[in-house]
Design a protein around this motif. Structure first.
Motif, PDB file in Angstrom:
ATOM      1  N   SER A   1      -0.171   2.236  -9.435  1.00  0.00           N
ATOM      2  CA  SER A   1       0.046   3.692  -9.471  1.00  0.00           C
ATOM      3  C   SER A   1      -0.700   4.091 -10.846  1.00  0.00           C
ATOM      4  O   SER A   1      -0.160   3.611 -11.974  1.00  0.00           O
ATOM      5  CB  SER A   1       1.693   3.931  -9.379  1.00  0.00           C
TER       6      SER A   1
ATOM      7  N   ASN B   1       5.987  10.027  -3.011  1.00  0.00           N
ATOM      8  CA  ASN B   1       4.235  10.132  -2.710  1.00  0.00           C
ATOM      9  C   ASN B   1       3.985   9.262  -1.362  1.00  0.00           C
ATOM     10  O   ASN B   1       4.111   8.243  -1.219  1.00  0.00           O
ATOM     11  CB  ASN B   1       3.754   9.530  -3.707  1.00  0.00           C
TER      12      ASN B   1
ATOM     13  N   PRO C   1       2.208  15.637  -2.536  1.00  0.00           N
ATOM     14  CA  PRO C   1       2.990  15.053  -3.572  1.00  0.00           C
ATOM     15  C   PRO C   1       1.856  14.135  -4.543  1.00  0.00           C
ATOM     16  O   PRO C   1       1.854  14.442  -5.842  1.00  0.00           O
ATOM     17  CB  PRO C   1       3.813  14.119  -3.320  1.00  0.00           C
ATOM     18  N   GLY C   2       0.850  13.648  -4.022  1.00  0.00           N
ATOM     19  CA  GLY C   2       0.228  12.540  -4.847  1.00  0.00           C
ATOM     20  C   GLY C   2      -0.753  13.273  -5.831  1.00  0.00           C
ATOM     21  O   GLY C   2      -1.557  12.967  -6.669  1.00  0.00           O
TER      22      GLY C   2
ATOM     23  N   TYR D   1       0.068  14.385  -9.764  1.00  0.00           N
ATOM     24  CA  TYR D   1      -0.192  13.544 -10.795  1.00  0.00           C
ATOM     25  C   TYR D   1      -1.523  12.969 -11.477  1.00  0.00           C
ATOM     26  O   TYR D   1      -2.307  13.226 -10.781  1.00  0.00           O
ATOM     27  CB  TYR D   1       0.404  11.925 -10.294  1.00  0.00           C
TER      28      TYR D   1
ATOM     29  N   ARG E   1       5.089   2.944  -7.337  1.00  0.00           N
ATOM     30  CA  ARG E   1       4.660   4.301  -6.681  1.00  0.00           C
ATOM     31  C   ARG E   1       5.817   4.979  -6.628  1.00  0.00           C
ATOM     32  O   ARG E   1       7.029   4.782  -5.918  1.00  0.00           O
ATOM     33  CB  ARG E   1       4.156   4.346  -5.623  1.00  0.00           C
TER      34      ARG E   1
END
Ligand code: TXA
Ligand code: MG
Length: 338
Positions: free
Chosen positions: A148, A63, A231-232, A235, A59
């Motif tokens: 991840s 994050n 932040p997550g 992606y 990860r």
């Protein structure tokens, strides 16, 4: 070595869970079921244990993780603000599938929060998670227990597939009831913001928090630049390895079916006759939309074992729990036809 611990999800035996709790206390990393998805937990105040989580999952360090508690009193060790603003949500949804973000206490390691000055906190309702938290006697930092980029695990088998041999223990408590990750609301700013839709539906949340901001990135196309509130969220996620074409425009469906003659279609039970002669993967029935959420990640995981080069998914009207399902499908898709 990974210890496999099987428990009754409703009445987990204490002596069995105590072994897992001891591992957490010793700085170990343990996967456990919650009512949303499986989590990969470590003592949130033990920095080297927390760093192991990032290493195991691969990860990105920016994050942040969610910190799990079993009692509201534990909030005092974690947050540095009055949580009254969130009390309507807390009263209704805690314990349960809602994560709240507050300004953090300086004691909460920056490793947990990805360098942010805020911390995400959740009080799970799953009996196994609750008992593990109680016996561990510390808040547990836990992201979803997948590698991840892979879909979040909703069964112990998914965790075993991704993490066996890498973690100290996996607690098998069967299938997780909601099957998608918690709803996340940020209460650290002036105005509360919805960061991730989840099992607590957007309509329910809006009733309790009428001034809730709903950023439009939640229902935008993939790969569009978004405000990095979380932040997550930026992606591509939950992604099967195969191209996944999400179709939300019924008028363009025939064109897509012609373009991908071999591709199976992920759809609700009610639509299977529309795809007569083609392989369908049924997510559940529209009459029970929560089962669609529960099955979603398992289906996304099985997609990769199918011997075709692409998969088509049919979009849902984004209402209730299906709003949250559409958010996940959009982030899993390589192409959205709308
Ligand atoms: O249901 C769930 O929430 C599950 C179970 C295990 O509790 N956990 C989970 O964790 O889904 P994870 O790490 O897969 O997702 C956490 C999300 C990430 O997108 C992360 O960026 C966001 O929460 N997050 C955590 N702390 C944050 C913070 N301080 N500010 C903004 N976003 C945060
Ligand atoms: Mg995750």
């Amino acid at each position: 070595m990974t210890m496999l611990i099987k428990v009754d999800p409703l009445k987990p035996a204490e002596d069995v869970l105590r072994k897992a709790a001891d591992l957490i206390k010793e700085g170990g990393v343990v996967a456990f079921p919650t009512e949303t998805v499986y989590g990969l937990g470590a003592d949130c105040f033990n920095i080297s244990a927390v760093l192991k989580i990032f290493e195991i999952k691969k990860r990105p360090p920016d994050n942040p993780l969610i910190v799990h508690i079993y009692d509201k009193k534990q909030l005092e060790d974690l947050i540095d603000q009055d949580y009254q603003k969130a009390s309507a949500i807390i009263d209704v949804f805690w314990p349960g599938p809602v994560t709240l973000i507050f300004r953090k206490k300086s004691d909460v390691p920056r490793e947990v929060t990805g360098g942010l000055e805020t911390v995400a906190v959740r009080m799970p309702s799953h009996p196994v998670a609750q008992k593990l938290l109680l016996l561990s006697a510390t808040p547990i930092a836990a992201p979803s227990a997948n590698l991840s980029g892979k879909p979040s695990p909703t069964r112990a088998e998914h965790v075993i597939e991704d993490l066996y041999g890498l973690v100290d223990a996996i607690i098998d408590g069967g299938e997780t009831p909601f099957g998608i990750e918690s709803t996340i609301i940020d209460f650290s700013r002036e105005r509360p913001v919805l960061l991730r839709p989840g099992p607590a539906t957007i309509e329910e949340i809006l009733k309790l928090v009428p001034n809730l901001e709903i950023p439009d990135f939640l229902l935008k196309k993939i790969n569009e630049p978004v405000r990095p509130l979380s932040p997550g969220m930026t992606y591509r996620h939950y992604a099967p390895e195969k191209p996944l074409i999400l179709v939300t425009n019924e008028n363009k469906l025939d064109e897509i079916l012609l373009k991908y003659p071999e591709a199976p279609v992920i759809c609700p039970q009610e639509m299977t006759t529309r795809f007569y002669g083609r392989r369908t993967i049924v997510l559940g029935t529209l009459k029970e939309p929560f089962t669609i959420a529960q099955n979603l990640f398992h289906v996304l995981r099985t997609v990769d074992s199918i011997t075709t080069n692409a998969v088509i998914a049919i979009g849902f009207e984004p209402k209730g729990i299906l709003f949250s399902v559409m958010n996940r499908l959009r982030r899993a898709a390589t192409e959205i036809v709308e």
